[in-house]
Design an enzyme around this catalytic site. Structure first.
Site, PDB file in Angstrom:
ATOM      1  CG  HIS A 155       5.293  13.169   1.220  1.00 27.67           C
ATOM      2  ND1 HIS A 155       5.242  12.717  -0.139  1.00 27.67           N
ATOM      3  CD2 HIS A 155       6.406  12.932   1.892  1.00 27.67           C
ATOM      4  CE1 HIS A 155       6.496  12.482  -0.590  1.00 27.67           C
ATOM      5  NE2 HIS A 155       7.153  12.320   0.516  1.00 27.67           N
TER       6      HIS A 155
ATOM      7  CG  ASP B  39       1.017   8.752   2.785  1.00 25.77           C
ATOM      8  OD1 ASP B  39       1.704   7.863   2.480  1.00 25.77           O
ATOM      9  OD2 ASP B  39       1.865   9.289   2.403  1.00 25.77           O
TER      10      ASP B  39
ATOM     11  CD  GLN C 263       7.622   8.358   7.818  1.00 27.28           C
ATOM     12  OE1 GLN C 263       8.437   8.275   8.128  1.00 27.28           O
ATOM     13  NE2 GLN C 263       8.154   9.052   6.171  1.00 27.28           N
TER      14      GLN C 263
ATOM     15  CE  LYS D 192       9.002   7.025   2.761  1.00 20.41           C
ATOM     16  NZ  LYS D 192      10.081   7.502   3.137  1.00 20.41           N
TER      17      LYS D 192
ATOM     18  CB  CYS E 144       8.432  15.603  -0.011  1.00 18.99           C
ATOM     19  SG  CYS E 144       9.486  14.986  -1.100  1.00 18.99           S
TER      20      CYS E 144
HETATM   21  C1  PLP Z   1       3.742  10.303   4.826  1.00 23.82           C
HETATM   22  C2  PLP Z   1       4.745  10.071   3.846  1.00 23.82           C
HETATM   23  N1  PLP Z   1       3.969  10.102   1.856  1.00 23.82           N
HETATM   24  C3  PLP Z   1       4.684   9.502   0.928  1.00 23.82           C
HETATM   25  C4  PLP Z   1       5.869   8.841   0.681  1.00 23.82           C
HETATM   26  C5  PLP Z   1       6.541   8.475  -0.443  1.00 23.82           C
HETATM   27  O1  PLP Z   1       7.239   7.412  -0.411  1.00 23.82           O
HETATM   28  P1  PLP Z   1       7.894   7.220  -1.091  1.00 23.82           P
HETATM   29  O2  PLP Z   1       8.896   7.690  -2.330  1.00 23.82           O
HETATM   30  O3  PLP Z   1       8.510   5.954  -1.032  1.00 23.82           O
HETATM   31  O4  PLP Z   1       7.033   6.170  -2.589  1.00 23.82           O
HETATM   32  C6  PLP Z   1       6.480   9.412   2.246  1.00 23.82           C
HETATM   33  C7  PLP Z   1       8.134   9.462   1.376  1.00 23.82           C
HETATM   34  O5  PLP Z   1       8.321   9.793   0.888  1.00 23.82           O
HETATM   35  C8  PLP Z   1       6.276   9.836   3.087  1.00 23.82           C
HETATM   36  O6  PLP Z   1       6.683  10.135   3.968  1.00 23.82           O
END
Ligand code: PLP
Lengths: 148, 421
Positions: B138, B215, B218, B241, B379
């Site tokens: 991401h 990370d 998900q 999430k 993203c």
């Molecule tokens: C794999 C992954 N990493 C990071 C993020 C970023 O999370 P957040 O926007 O809650 O900081 C997301 C979600 O948008 C994601 O799906």
């Protein structure tokens, strides 16, 4: 599902499948690239200007049905027009797709099929991407236009 | 019959102790109608809906507990502080960290990763060094490292994936070297659904003395996370999430590493004493929690974890896996559909493209039928590039989704094909 058909009119679907003027004219002397980072739509608009008038126009790129059809029909509607005329059409078109005014629907001719876009606010950017790109090409701007 | 009105018999039979209809009652937003249709919410990877218990926790916090933590000697401040630290313990148990002081509250995954890049990263990554990520990250696990590499004159290396969206483990191992200072990797890919072989990757990185930042945005909603078993060094995830509120997330960090790291932001709470000459930082985890935190958010996150525990992560995972398999079958069978991300190990995510129809158009037509999916690059633009597509349609599942909703999705896609026929 009446509204959906308002958006995806036959003419729009047809243009999206077989876009007109989908080429770079040999005499291109102005061009600009437009990009919608939200959905990845990306178009280049090419112009062959003869003084103040658009002698030829083409476009290439990838995008959704709305953006592609809009680009295709835009090229048809501004070909042979002066810069001022093209800008006026865009102004009226913009009012139509944002739902601000339908008063120029008759003047817009075929472009009036995009009136359904006003019911789908997130798709306004799709319908106007090529037009913003045209504007940039007319101004001879070098930087990429982005809808964001 | 409407899409979500009835639960097919097989749905109940599939898992006797798991009653999806009862679970749906916990989520008030699922009663919403969209364009005259029952809401079919399949955008859970972007953010999940919230059960009533989480909503109630936010209200309860403001109605009965609100005061600034760690600051007052008065009753409410002590209560708020105690609740805040109880929530930290709940999170600790949720990821099985060894100590509660290894749990740092952040705004979300993004902030957690930036925290590590800007503290651990800035100390340990220098000119000519390397940060290793994967091709399925991401943007929030790419850009913080890019910024760091730019600042330090370091290099971002990217481990490749195959056409199914699986990491090439041998290539990953080859990219580990004496210059590698950090590995940052998604537990589960948001664009493809791939579950990475984390344990192996972490063992490989550790064999080179390299710490691993995971990370987990998900993964935390779908997989039982055990940071000790994984042996990871940092693990980041977001409350929103996993049925929790927005604006709250977690960074797990190995105690010794957190201890040695400089602070991220300066301010109140993160200090133990301040003079104009010198500031002594507070002990863990407060060193990394400058300023008044999202106390209501923390209360909501605790309620979300308790909600998940109440059902059982294993049952949630099994239910979602069943939905994913079913969706893979029925959506995959539609003419013109190409699934993007067909890894053997997957969680919750079905990404696809349809012939010549742009995902944006598909999204609009599905929305008209009440079906919420995500369309776009998620993203993860490098993933789109890897598959030579501008975007995908992504359906992602949560505990409250039903097979009937997968059927609605399949009908919706057929409708798209009709419109574009
Ligand atoms: C794999 C992954 N990493 C990071 C993020 C970023 O999370 P957040 O926007 O809650 O900081 C997301 C979600 O948008 C994601 O799906």
């Amino acid at each position: 599902m009446a509204e959906l058909r308002d958006l995806y009119q036959e003419v729009i679907l047809e243009h999206s499948k077989a876009p007109r003027n989908y080429r770079e004219p040999a005499g291109t002397n102005h061009k600009a690239e437009g990009y919608n980072p939200l959905c990845g739509d990306r178009f280049t608009v090419y112009l062959e200007m003869d003084g103040d008038s658009i002698r030829d126009i083409g476009f290439q790129g990838a995008g959704c049905a709305i953006s592609k059809a809009s680009a295709s029909m835009m090229t048809q509607s501004v070909k042979g027009k002066t810069r001022a005329e093209a800008e006026k059409i865009f102004e009226q078109f913009h009012e139509l797709v944002t739902g601000h005014s339908h008063e120029h629907e008759a003047e817009l001719g075929k472009l009036a099929v995009f009136s359904g876009v006003s019911e789908f606010p997130v798709r306004v950017k799709c319908a106007t991407l090529a037009w913003h790109t045209l504007e940039a090409a007319l101004e001879g701007k070098q930087e990429k236009v982005s809808t964001e | 019959m409407t899409a979500a009105a009835a639960v097919p018999i097989r749905e109940r039979a599939a898992n006797k102790t798991f009653d999806v209809e009862r679970i749906r009652q916990d989520f008030p937003i699922l009663r919403t109608k969209v364009h005259g249709h029952p809401l079919v919410y399949l955008d859970n990877a972007a953010t999940s809906q919230k059960p009533q218990t989480v909503i109630d926790a936010l209200v309860r916090y403001y109605e009965g507990e609100n005061a600034n933590i760690h600051r007052g000697v008065h009753y409410l401040s002590e209560l708020a502080t105690a609740e805040f630290e109880k929530a930290r313990e709940t999170v600790r148990a949720f990821v099985n960290a060894a100590r509660a002081s290894e749990i740092v509250f952040t705004r979300g995954t993004t902030e957690a990763i930036n925290l590590v890049a800007q503290t651990y990263g800035r100390v340990h990554v220098g000119a000519g060094d390397e940060v290793l990520i994967t091709a399925m990250e991401h943007h929030s696990n790419i850009v913080p490292w890019q910024l760091l590499c730019e600042e330090k004159g370091a290099k971002l290396r990217v481990a490749p994936i195959n056409d199914a969206g699986e990491l090439l483990l041998e290539e990953f191992e080859k990219l580990l070297g004496p210059r590698t200072k950090v590995v940052a990797v998604a537990h589960v890919s948001n664009a493809l659904g791939t579950i990475n072989p984390l344990k192996q990757m972490i063992a490989m990185a550790h064999a080179h003395g390299v710490p691993v930042v995971v990370d987990g945005a998900q993964a935390a909603p779908h997989i039982a996370v055990d940071v000790q078993e994984l042996d990871c060094d940092f693990y980041a995830f977001s409350g929103h999430k996993m049925y929790g509120p927005t604006g709250i997330g977690v960074l797990y960090g190995r105690h010794a590493l957190l201890e040695a790291m400089p602070p991220y932001q300066g301010g109140g709470d993160m200090i133990s004493s301040v003079t104009f000459e010198k500031t002594t930082y507070n002990k863990l985890p407060h060193k990394f929690e400058a300023g008044t935190p999202d106390m209501a958010g923390v209360a909501g996150l605790k309620a979300a974890i308790e909600y998940m525990n109440g059902i059982g992560i294993a049952k949630i995972a099994a239910h979602e896996h069943g939905l994913l398999e079913y969706a893979t079958e029925v959506v995959g069978a539609i003419e013109g559909v190409r699934l993007i991300g067909t890894a053997r190990e997957k969680a919750s995510v079905l990404s696809f493209v349809l012939d010549e129809v742009h995902p944006h158009d598909i999204g609009t037509i599905l929305d008209q039928q009440g079906i919420a999916v995500r369309t776009g690059h998620h993203c993860a633009q490098p993933v789109m590039e890897r598959f030579s597509i501008p975007a995908t349609v992504r359906a992602s599942f949560a505990v409250y989704n039903m097979r009937a909703e997968v059927d609605a999705l399949a009908r919706g896609i057929r409708k798209v094909r009709e419109v574009f026929a």
